[in-house]
Design an enzyme around this catalytic site. Structure first.
Site, PDB file in Angstrom:
ATOM      1  N   GLY A  40     -21.176   6.278   5.573  1.00  0.00           N
ATOM      2  CA  GLY A  40     -20.313   6.782   4.505  1.00  0.00           C
ATOM      3  C   GLY A  40     -20.931   6.547   3.145  1.00  0.00           C
ATOM      4  O   GLY A  40     -21.095   5.410   2.709  1.00  0.00           O
TER       5      GLY A  40
ATOM      6  N   LYS B  70       0.860  -1.192   0.000  1.00  0.00           N
ATOM      7  CA  LYS B  70       0.000   0.000   0.000  1.00  0.00           C
ATOM      8  C   LYS B  70       0.888   1.231   0.000  1.00  0.00           C
ATOM      9  O   LYS B  70       1.990   1.208   0.551  1.00  0.00           O
ATOM     10  CB  LYS B  70      -0.874   0.014   1.267  1.00  0.00           C
ATOM     11  CG  LYS B  70      -2.128   0.828   1.135  1.00  0.00           C
ATOM     12  CD  LYS B  70      -3.273  -0.012   0.601  1.00  0.00           C
ATOM     13  CE  LYS B  70      -4.566   0.729   0.530  1.00  0.00           C
ATOM     14  NZ  LYS B  70      -5.688  -0.165   0.263  1.00  0.00           N
TER      15      LYS B  70
ATOM     16  N   VAL C 184     -18.523   3.743  -2.967  1.00  0.00           N
ATOM     17  CA  VAL C 184     -18.941   2.384  -2.603  1.00  0.00           C
ATOM     18  C   VAL C 184     -20.264   2.430  -1.823  1.00  0.00           C
ATOM     19  O   VAL C 184     -21.211   1.696  -2.146  1.00  0.00           O
ATOM     20  CB  VAL C 184     -17.866   1.665  -1.753  1.00  0.00           C
ATOM     21  CG1 VAL C 184     -18.307   0.253  -1.415  1.00  0.00           C
ATOM     22  CG2 VAL C 184     -16.535   1.635  -2.474  1.00  0.00           C
TER      23      VAL C 184
ATOM     24  N   GLY D 238     -19.851   7.439   0.071  1.00  0.00           N
ATOM     25  CA  GLY D 238     -18.938   7.684  -1.043  1.00  0.00           C
ATOM     26  C   GLY D 238     -19.322   6.795  -2.213  1.00  0.00           C
ATOM     27  O   GLY D 238     -20.459   6.320  -2.292  1.00  0.00           O
TER      28      GLY D 238
HETATM   29  N1  PHE Z   1      -7.926   0.313  -3.220  1.00  0.00           N
HETATM   30  C1  PHE Z   1      -8.697  -0.854  -3.466  1.00  0.00           C
HETATM   31  C2  PHE Z   1      -8.373  -1.922  -2.440  1.00  0.00           C
HETATM   32  O1  PHE Z   1      -7.786  -1.636  -1.419  1.00  0.00           O
HETATM   33  C3  PHE Z   1      -8.603  -1.304  -4.895  1.00  0.00           C
HETATM   34  C4  PHE Z   1      -7.260  -1.629  -5.459  1.00  0.00           C
HETATM   35  C5  PHE Z   1      -6.895  -2.913  -5.524  1.00  0.00           C
HETATM   36  C6  PHE Z   1      -6.417  -0.683  -5.959  1.00  0.00           C
HETATM   37  C7  PHE Z   1      -5.704  -3.281  -6.094  1.00  0.00           C
HETATM   38  C8  PHE Z   1      -5.226  -1.039  -6.524  1.00  0.00           C
HETATM   39  C9  PHE Z   1      -4.874  -2.332  -6.595  1.00  0.00           C
HETATM   40  O2  PHE Z   1      -8.738  -3.076  -2.563  1.00  0.00           O
END
Ligand code: PHE
Length: 360
Positions: A183, A81, A187, A185
């Site tokens: 929330g 991440k 989603v 947003g």
């Molecule tokens: N951000 C989203 C997640 O945490 C989607 C995502 C997945 C973004 C994979 C990039 C790569 O699942």
């Protein structure tokens, strides 16, 4: 205050990288949790944190969640991440340039991390990053991307709510079921729409006043004050905003049978998963139920799958959750722990059979 001396050694990931963007005074962190199952992949989050330590901590926890997510849904990717911790007075006029510099940094890393949109970033940001670096998911459709995966993530969460209701109430008929969405947003709103179509009685909460008014005008849904959201009686509580909202302060207030929502890192600490279990509240582990985007983006943009095929796969999140619930019941352990064990076993299988080389 986060203590880096302890935070870093306690993390079970591989490594992290950092840069400080002088122009915007933004800390950039990339946390690589695991490359075992494939190229470490995860969204880039843009947010203001109380400190750079908090930002690194968030990146580390979220990266771990991505490893577990990919392991459980069987997508051959590793967990990672990125966090762009912008200062409170961040000037949006500098955003494009910041994304450019971030893209150049990613390009210099030669493919060790692939990314996509996350909380605070969107397809336009991904378009900018992609000018410098190809390892980006979720570019805008005009730029040959799949766009915002939010609605697809919502489909997975919806499948997860059905599986949760089936497990808890013996039926997945949502008519008349009270669902509280925290929330609204991309989603949350898509989820609310699916719930309404299925006959659910939806209430919502959001901290953004203009969003609240807009949602009320559009759907006429009852609004719950964010201060009172945890105390509101409902069948299903669906957190679709930020993380850490299930904790020792909120759990005693909860008047729901199920916690099933899209937010990442819903539990403030592992013990909160145990506490939900002790109180008889069925918890759908976040990284399982919110995996829709992490299936959709690689499938449609990477493997060339059709949208329909990807959606079918996303609906299987319901089956994965049922497996987790069954394991929890059979072993007398929390659903959070059952999901951890499922993910660990998948990773251990990869460790022994693939010799740790991984597949991508
Ligand atoms: N951000 C989203 C997640 O945490 C989607 C995502 C997945 C973004 C994979 C990039 C790569 O699942």
């Amino acid at each position: 205050m986060i203590d880096l001396e302890n935070l870093i050694p306690q993390w079970d990931g591989e490594y992290f990288l950092t840069r400080f963007d002088q122009q915007t005074r933004t800390w950039m962190f990339i946390a690589i949790h695991s490359s075992l199952l494939g190229v470490p992949t995860g969204g880039t989050r843009l947010k203001t944190y109380a400190s750079s330590g908090e930002a690194l901590h968030d990146a580390m926890r979220l990266a771990r969640g991505m490893t577990q997510k990919f392991a459980l849904i069987d997508v051959p990717r590793g967990g990672a991440k990125a966090v762009l911790a912008v200062p409170e007075d961040f000037d949006p006029a500098g955003r494009t340039e910041l994304m450019c510099r971030y893209g150049l940094w990613l390009a210099s890393l030669k493919g060790i991390f692939e990314t996509g949109a996350d909380l605070g970033t969107n397809s336009s940001d991904m378009d900018i990053i992609s000018r410098h670096y190809a390892g980006v998911f979720g570019k805008s459709p005009g730029n040959r991307g799949a766009g915002d995966p939010g609605p697809e993530t919502a489909r997975g969460v919806f499948a997860g709510i059905l599986a949760s209701c089936q497990h808890r109430f013996g039926t997945d008929d949502l008519s008349g079921r009270k669902v509280l969405v925290q929330g609204m947003g991309s989603v949350g709103e898509s989820l609310a729409r699916l719930l309404l179509e299925a006959g659910g009685r939806v209430k919502f909460s959001d901290v953004d006043q203009s969003r609240v008014e807009w949602i009320q005008r559009k759907y006429g849904l009852p609004f719950i004050d964010p201060e009172k959201v945890y105390r509101e009686p409902c069948d299903v509580f669906a957190p679709c905003a930020t993380g850490g909202i299930i904790n020792s302060k909120t759990i005693p207030q909860l008047k729901c049978s199920i916690v099933s929502g899209a937010a990442n890192n819903q539990l403030e600490a592992p013990k909160d998963g145990e506490e939900l279990y002790r109180r008889g509240i069925l918890y759908a582990p976040d990284y399982v139920i919110n995996a829709g985007g992490a299936i959709y983006l690689p499938a449609v943009e990477g493997w060339g799958w059709s949208v329909e095929r990807a959606r079918e796969r996303i609906l299987k999140i319901g089956d994965t959750l049922k497996k987790v619930f069954a394991r929890s019941e059979a072993s007398g352990i929390s659903t959070a722990r059952a999901a951890e064990l499922e993910a660990e076993e998948r990773l251990n299988r990869a460790r022994s059979s693939e010799g740790g080389s991984g597949a991508s």
